[in-house]
Scaffold this motif. Structure first.
Motif, mmCIF file in Angstrom:
data_model
loop_
_atom_site.group_PDB
_atom_site.id
_atom_site.type_symbol
_atom_site.label_atom_id
_atom_site.label_comp_id
_atom_site.label_asym_id
_atom_site.label_seq_id
_atom_site.Cartn_x
_atom_site.Cartn_y
_atom_site.Cartn_z
ATOM 1 N N LYS A 198 0.819 -1.212 -0.344
ATOM 2 C CA LYS A 198 -0.035 0.179 -0.098
ATOM 3 C C LYS A 198 1.331 1.771 0.065
ATOM 4 O O LYS A 198 0.342 2.226 -1.042
ATOM 5 C CB LYS A 198 -1.396 -0.164 1.238
ATOM 6 N N SER A 199 1.674 1.395 0.813
ATOM 7 C CA SER A 199 2.540 2.758 0.975
ATOM 8 C C SER A 199 3.384 2.525 -0.556
ATOM 9 O O SER A 199 3.663 4.201 -0.758
ATOM 10 C CB SER A 199 3.935 2.394 1.953
ATOM 11 N N PHE A 200 4.039 1.713 -0.889
ATOM 12 C CA PHE A 200 4.748 1.475 -2.579
ATOM 13 C C PHE A 200 3.672 2.549 -3.909
ATOM 14 O O PHE A 200 4.194 3.054 -4.258
ATOM 15 C CB PHE A 200 5.392 0.534 -2.872
ATOM 16 N N GLY A 201 2.818 1.889 -2.702
ATOM 17 C CA GLY A 201 1.804 2.537 -4.645
ATOM 18 C C GLY A 201 1.215 3.450 -4.404
ATOM 19 O O GLY A 201 1.298 3.961 -5.269
ATOM 20 N N GLU A 202 0.912 4.187 -3.391
ATOM 21 C CA GLU A 202 0.865 5.394 -2.822
ATOM 22 C C GLU A 202 2.047 6.547 -3.291
ATOM 23 O O GLU A 202 1.514 8.066 -3.515
ATOM 24 C CB GLU A 202 0.301 5.581 -1.615
ATOM 25 N N LEU A 204 4.177 5.971 -5.709
ATOM 26 C CA LEU A 204 4.199 5.344 -7.034
ATOM 27 C C LEU A 204 5.132 4.818 -7.257
ATOM 28 O O LEU A 204 5.894 4.804 -8.490
ATOM 29 C CB LEU A 204 3.789 7.234 -7.693
ATOM 30 N N LEU A 205 5.056 3.991 -6.178
ATOM 31 C CA LEU A 205 7.259 3.100 -7.167
ATOM 32 C C LEU A 205 6.277 1.907 -6.824
ATOM 33 O O LEU A 205 6.152 0.420 -6.692
ATOM 34 C CB LEU A 205 7.833 3.365 -5.373
ATOM 35 N N MET A 206 5.922 1.596 -8.292
ATOM 36 C CA MET A 206 4.958 0.006 -8.466
ATOM 37 C C MET A 206 5.937 -1.330 -8.823
ATOM 38 O O MET A 206 5.639 -2.021 -8.090
ATOM 39 C CB MET A 206 4.221 0.080 -10.062
ATOM 40 N N GLU A 207 7.149 -1.045 -9.282
ATOM 41 C CA GLU A 207 8.168 -2.122 -9.608
ATOM 42 C C GLU A 207 8.298 -2.232 -7.744
ATOM 43 O O GLU A 207 8.218 -3.448 -7.770
ATOM 44 C CB GLU A 207 9.699 -1.403 -9.606
ATOM 45 N N ALA A 208 8.098 -1.689 -6.513
ATOM 46 C CA ALA A 208 8.569 -1.947 -5.473
ATOM 47 C C ALA A 208 7.649 -2.918 -4.430
ATOM 48 O O ALA A 208 7.405 -3.415 -4.015
ATOM 49 C CB ALA A 208 8.919 -0.848 -4.767
ATOM 50 N N ALA A 209 6.587 -1.971 -4.929
ATOM 51 C CA ALA A 209 4.975 -2.452 -4.519
ATOM 52 C C ALA A 209 5.236 -4.106 -5.266
ATOM 53 O O ALA A 209 4.994 -4.984 -4.707
ATOM 54 C CB ALA A 209 3.957 -1.913 -5.216
ATOM 55 N N PHE A 210 5.436 -4.092 -6.577
ATOM 56 C CA PHE A 210 5.319 -6.009 -6.546
ATOM 57 C C PHE A 210 6.605 -6.989 -6.533
ATOM 58 O O PHE A 210 5.879 -8.059 -6.185
ATOM 59 C CB PHE A 210 5.985 -5.916 -8.434
ATOM 60 N N LYS A 211 7.585 -6.197 -6.185
ATOM 61 C CA LYS A 211 8.617 -6.884 -5.427
ATOM 62 C C LYS A 211 7.811 -7.462 -3.870
ATOM 63 O O LYS A 211 8.942 -8.659 -3.594
ATOM 64 C CB LYS A 211 10.051 -6.032 -4.983
ATOM 65 N N VAL A 212 7.822 -6.908 -3.149
ATOM 66 C CA VAL A 212 7.533 -6.792 -2.133
ATOM 67 C C VAL A 212 5.848 -8.129 -2.047
ATOM 68 O O VAL A 212 6.243 -9.192 -1.291
ATOM 69 C CB VAL A 212 6.593 -5.202 -1.423
ATOM 70 N N PHE A 213 5.273 -7.575 -3.315
ATOM 71 C CA PHE A 213 3.988 -9.023 -3.303
ATOM 72 C C PHE A 213 4.842 -10.788 -3.550
ATOM 73 O O PHE A 213 4.641 -11.070 -3.176
ATOM 74 C CB PHE A 213 3.265 -8.469 -4.690
ATOM 75 N N HIS A 214 6.108 -10.278 -4.186
ATOM 76 C CA HIS A 214 6.298 -10.840 -4.616
ATOM 77 C C HIS A 214 7.508 -11.965 -3.624
ATOM 78 O O HIS A 214 6.942 -12.934 -3.336
ATOM 79 C CB HIS A 214 7.466 -11.888 -6.195
ATOM 80 N N ARG A 215 8.058 -11.200 -2.952
ATOM 81 C CA ARG A 215 8.548 -11.607 -1.953
ATOM 82 C C ARG A 215 7.926 -12.332 -1.079
ATOM 83 O O ARG A 215 8.673 -13.401 0.185
ATOM 84 C CB ARG A 215 9.522 -10.763 -1.108
ATOM 85 N N MET A 216 6.808 -12.000 -1.257
ATOM 86 C CA MET A 216 5.873 -12.093 0.783
ATOM 87 C C MET A 216 5.656 -13.566 0.594
ATOM 88 O O MET A 216 5.518 -14.406 1.331
ATOM 89 C CB MET A 216 4.706 -11.312 0.896
ATOM 90 N N HIS A 217 5.205 -14.168 -0.288
ATOM 91 C CA HIS A 217 5.441 -15.394 -0.581
ATOM 92 C C HIS A 217 6.162 -16.688 -0.093
ATOM 93 O O HIS A 217 6.210 -17.815 0.192
ATOM 94 C CB HIS A 217 5.841 -15.964 -2.203
ATOM 95 N N ASP A 218 7.178 -16.212 0.222
ATOM 96 C CA ASP A 218 8.711 -16.395 0.794
ATOM 97 C C ASP A 218 8.732 -16.810 2.590
ATOM 98 O O ASP A 218 8.939 -17.732 3.043
ATOM 99 C CB ASP A 218 9.854 -16.441 0.634
ATOM 100 N N PHE A 219 6.938 -15.835 2.927
ATOM 101 C CA PHE A 219 6.807 -16.019 4.311
ATOM 102 C C PHE A 219 5.347 -15.663 4.456
ATOM 103 O O PHE A 219 5.508 -16.733 5.586
ATOM 104 C CB PHE A 219 7.231 -14.077 4.956
ATOM 105 N N CYS A 220 4.322 -15.967 3.838
ATOM 106 C CA CYS A 220 3.862 -16.172 3.951
ATOM 107 C C CYS A 220 2.502 -16.092 2.942
ATOM 108 O O CYS A 220 2.878 -15.509 1.220
ATOM 109 C CB CYS A 220 3.069 -15.081 5.131
#
Length: 750
Positions: A198-202, A204-220
């Motif tokens: 949410k924070s990276f989206g606000e 306007l850092l879409m690439e970072a938001a995608f990175k968080v989304f993909h990385r979270m699969h390793d944790f939960c």
């Protein structure tokens, strides 16, 4: 207007500078509040540390053989002795007091990362949340991470990243994200990752938001809130089509969607003008028993209003109220804006009145939008009345409210009303901004009161309000319209000296004025300067150049300008083609004009009435009435309605042909057709056309003539030639226009 540049409320203070005194009071109050919050945080942190240390001491006494958590090994293998509570208190006091000092960096440099006891997550967050310099907070975060026995977790990373994003330190935030994703955390809760997306989206850092989304699969595993956060981030970053495709994938994957998911998808569809599909999603929500909320309807109402379909938006308002979904002020404000945008302020006022009926209070934004819409359509008095009602209804007008009313008044030539609004704004304690003064300058320029407009420019500079490019461009345009190109150029130099870059409108205005005065060299210089300053010419700039070239008959250079325009990615519009076609017709190059007209249609640019009339006039001038009639038929078949100039051109041409060759009987049918077509379109000939018309009158067209004369009488239009006859002229002066016209017709026919 003295003191109007201060950012304060009402005046009346006895001090010499009430604005400065008020600012000082607010600053002191703010510092006092911050100090109290800071002291409370420090006190809480110290207390927690003392409790922790006392607990460690008791553990050491009960289990002497077991080292405490704070007894970490040094690199040389020796154990650190337990901390003394008093020493810890003394240690942390200067460290935390550093956050209040005027030179925190100096104290930070003295910070020994190997000395303090082990921090907890709560303590670290308390330090980071203190309202101080973000860069200092980052240094504390980094140094704390080096402390033996302490390691940042997902929560502390999230707090620090959020702090960096709030301060617009986007690069540092992404670096910290990379550091965080390189770590291995154990986390079963996706909430931290959702917050980061949410924070990276606000930000306007879409690439970072995608990175968080993909990385979270390793944790939960992501939950629906994760998908909603990513979907909303796509919309915030204007990746609307991607968001729509992602929403469709979620549906196909069988992921349980929520009302929020649908609302985000509806928002994306509205942004790309696919409002019908958005309404279709609303119907799906009803069918699948997902009850839409006020946000759903507000988004759809905005989408329909932006599309120009305010009436359909109003139907949605009725629908939501029928389903017991209570609209809010935003709902009504959006509809008011939609009807104002559609040029229907009366309907907007009806919607506005419903706000009070529903027990809601219109916001200052609602009032301002309504006032702006009313003045744009010329309802100045009604807008003034609404403006005066605002304080009584508990809503104080702001600068935008008054500036909107002023702009409408100036647009309709009611500058005195605009000045009244300005004075009332000052009395209400509103501080004018540069937009307000730009409106005043525009009004004065429209009234050709350039000296007063220039004085306002000097005054706002003296008051510390910085004029902008619009300010100077408005004044430059005013001087150009008066033909004072020297003064306009002087303002251009002043504008550049003040650090304001001229825009394409500024340059185009100056180029147009120089071309009208045949100052080709100066126009070329300004165009070259425009390119040097990386101010890209727009289509209007090129059209101005083309018009100047065509006016001077320099048709050979128009092709060069056209090629350059195409190279820059600008497609000719109807004005471009009309300029070229008109010039070709005047030069007698009718075949080339016909080819250009055909090319225009092939490229999807529809000719307008001026384009067709230029071609018709060209063929009439050459005596080719057959081709002129063919162009007229083409014009009508394409749905382009001829105007009075078109008909006048044809009738005058036929009149000349008849007088020169005496072919009244041959051309009689053509003239009758022209008269019938004019009456069918509801057009009444002007004074010039009526002379041509009356020359064709004969016995069997008396009824048609009488109808035309009646129309001319109602519009008070009389041919100039009629006034040459003393008897007819006297009838006209006595108000007997119909009699005068009949007298002329009788004299002509008999």
């Amino acid at each position: 207007m003295k003191g109007c540049h201060h950012h304060t409320g009402k005046g009346g203070s006895k001090t010499q500078n009430p604005a400065r005194d008020l600012a000082s009071i607010l600053k002191e109050a703010s510092l006092s509040r911050s100090k109290k919050l800071l002291d409370r945080s420090i006190h809480r942190l110290r207390r927690q540390l003392l409790v922790q240390i006392e607990s460690e001491r008791l553990n050491n006494e009960s289990q002497p053989s077991r080292p405490s958590m704070s007894e970490n090994n040094h690199s040389d293998g020796h154990q650190r002795r337990p901390f003394d509570a008093r020493k810890t208190e003394n240690y942390y006091s200067p460290t935390l007091d550093r956050l209040k000092s005027e030179n925190p960096q100096k104290t930070l440099d003295e910070y020994d990362c190997n000395s303090p006891p082990v921090l907890s997550t709560r303590q670290m967050v308390d330090v980071l949340n203190l309202k101080k310099d973000t860069q200092i907070a980052l240094e504390i975060f980094n140094r704390a991470g080096k402390q033996e026995g302490y390691k940042h977790n997902l929560y502390t990373y999230r707090v620090m990243i959020q702090k960096l994003l709030d301060a617009k330190y986007h690069e540092d935030a992404q670096n910290l994200l990379n550091e965080m994703t390189a770590e291995s955390f154990r986390c079963g809760d996706p909430a931290v990752f959702n917050s980061l997306i949410k924070s990276f989206g606000e930000a306007l850092l879409m690439e970072a938001a995608f990175k968080v989304f993909h990385r979270m699969h390793d944790f939960c595993n992501p939950d629906i809130h994760s998908f909603n956060a990513l979907l909303n981030a796509l919309v915030q970053n204007k990746h609307y089509e991607t968001a729509i495709a992602f929403f469709n994938q979620l549906g196909c994957a069988g992921i349980p969607l929520t009302v929020t998911t649908f609302n985000i998808a509806i928002n994306a569809l509205c942004y790309v003008k696919r409002v019908e599909e958005a309404v279709g999603l609303l119907r799906q929500m009803h069918e699948r028993k997902w009850p839409p909320n006020v946000c759903t309807y507000n988004t759809l109402i905005r989408g329909l209003s932006d599309k120009g379909d305010a009436e359909e938006a109003a139907k949605l308002l009725d629908e939501m109220m029928g389903k017991k979904i209570k609209p809010n002020v935003r709902t009504f404000t959006t509809l008011v804006h939609g009807f104002c945008k559609a040029g229907d302020p009366k309907r907007a006022l009806e919607i506005f009145n419903e706000i009070v009926i529903e027990g809601l209070s219109p916001s200052v934004v609602t009032y301002s939008i309504l006032i702006s819409g009313m003045v744009k359509e010329g309802y100045i008095d009604q807008a003034a009345e609404i403006l005066q009602q605002m304080p009584a209804r508990g809503c104080i007008p702001n600068v935008f409210s008054y500036s909107s009313a002023m702009a409408g008044s100036c647009r309709y030539g009611r500058f005195s009303d605009a000045l009244n609004f300005f004075n009332e704004m000052l009395q209400m304690g509103n501080v004018p901004n540069v937009v307000t003064f730009n409106t005043l300058i525009y009004g004065l320029c429209k009234e050709q009161r350039l000296e007063e407009a220039a004085r306002i420019l000097d005054e706002i500079c003296d008051k510390g309000i910085h004029p902008n490019t619009i300010t100077y461009t408005t004044l430059i345009d005013g001087y150009c319209k008066l033909g004072d190109i020297q003064k306009a150029m002087e303002l251009l130099r002043q504008m550049r000296a003040k650090g304001h870059a001229p825009n394409s409108i500024t340059y185009t205005t100056l180029i147009d004025t120089h071309l009208k005065k045949c100052n080709w060299d100066e126009a070329e210089k300004i165009f070259s300067e425009m390119l040097r300053n990386d101010c890209a010419p727009d289509l209007v700039t090129y059209n101005v150049f083309l018009f100047g070239l065509c006016k001077e008959g320099k048709l050979e250079r128009t092709s060069v300008i056209m090629d350059e325009m195409l190279d820059k990615g600008f497609n000719p519009d109807v004005f471009t083609y009309t300029i070229i076609i008109d010039a070709l017709c005047k030069a007698g190059k009718l075949l080339q004009a016909k080819r250009t007209l055909k090319e225009m249609a092939m490229k999807g640019c529809s000719p307008n009435v001026v384009t067709y009339t230029s071609v018709i006039h060209g063929f009439c001038h050459e005596g080719d009435f057959h081709e002129a009639n063919r162009i007229l038929d083409e014009m009508l078949s394409n749905g382009c309605v001829p105007d009075i100039v078109t008909w006048s051109t044809l009738m005058n041409a036929f009149r000349g042909e008849i007088k020169s060759q005496g072919r009244m009987s041959i051309l009689k049918n053509s003239i009758s057709k022209i008269i019938d077509d004019m009456l069918d379109e509801g057009l009444v000939p002007n004074a010039f056309a009526s002379v041509s018309l009356l020359d064709f009158l004969c016995e069997d067209t008396k009824s048609t003539v009488k109808a035309i004369l009646n129309e001319m009488g109602e519009n008070n239009s009389i041919p100039v030639e009629l006034t040459k006859n003393p008897f007819i002229n006297r009838l006209f002066k006595e108000g007997k226009l119909h009699g005068a016209m009949l007298r002329y017709w009788a004299n002509f026919c008999f």
